[in-house]
Design a protein around this motif. Sequence first.
Motif, mmCIF file in Angstrom:
data_model
loop_
_atom_site.group_PDB
_atom_site.id
_atom_site.type_symbol
_atom_site.label_atom_id
_atom_site.label_comp_id
_atom_site.label_asym_id
_atom_site.label_seq_id
_atom_site.Cartn_x
_atom_site.Cartn_y
_atom_site.Cartn_z
ATOM 1 N N THR A 230 48.421 -11.587 0.440
ATOM 2 C CA THR A 230 49.014 -10.255 0.415
ATOM 3 C C THR A 230 47.995 -9.283 -0.184
ATOM 4 N N GLU B 299 49.684 -3.631 -3.313
ATOM 5 C CA GLU B 299 51.017 -3.421 -2.759
ATOM 6 C C GLU B 299 52.067 -3.758 -3.818
ATOM 7 N N SER C 91 53.022 -7.394 -5.005
ATOM 8 C CA SER C 91 52.072 -8.313 -4.384
ATOM 9 C C SER C 91 51.595 -9.398 -5.345
#
Length: 82
Positions: free
Chosen positions: A17, A21, A24
């Motif tokens: 990932t 984010e 994440s």
Amino acid sequence: MTEPDQETTEQWALINTPLGEPWSGRTRYAAAMYFYKRGELSAEALEVYRLCSRLDSEDPLPIIRERGVGSEWLVRMEKQKQ
């Protein structure tokens, strides 16, 4: 080497990932736990993922490299990205 099953393929996607984010870090840690339970990730490397789990922008791989706790894992991550 056998082809990975669907679950393993999904976990590879999760452990990769993108940094930064939301959530994440936790996502990467959960995927790392999957590989740890399969005996594919050392407890020391898993601990790095745990420490980074609340830091979405922190890449655990350089820390694993610095600590010298997951050389086999680092090789797998490089091969997986190719």
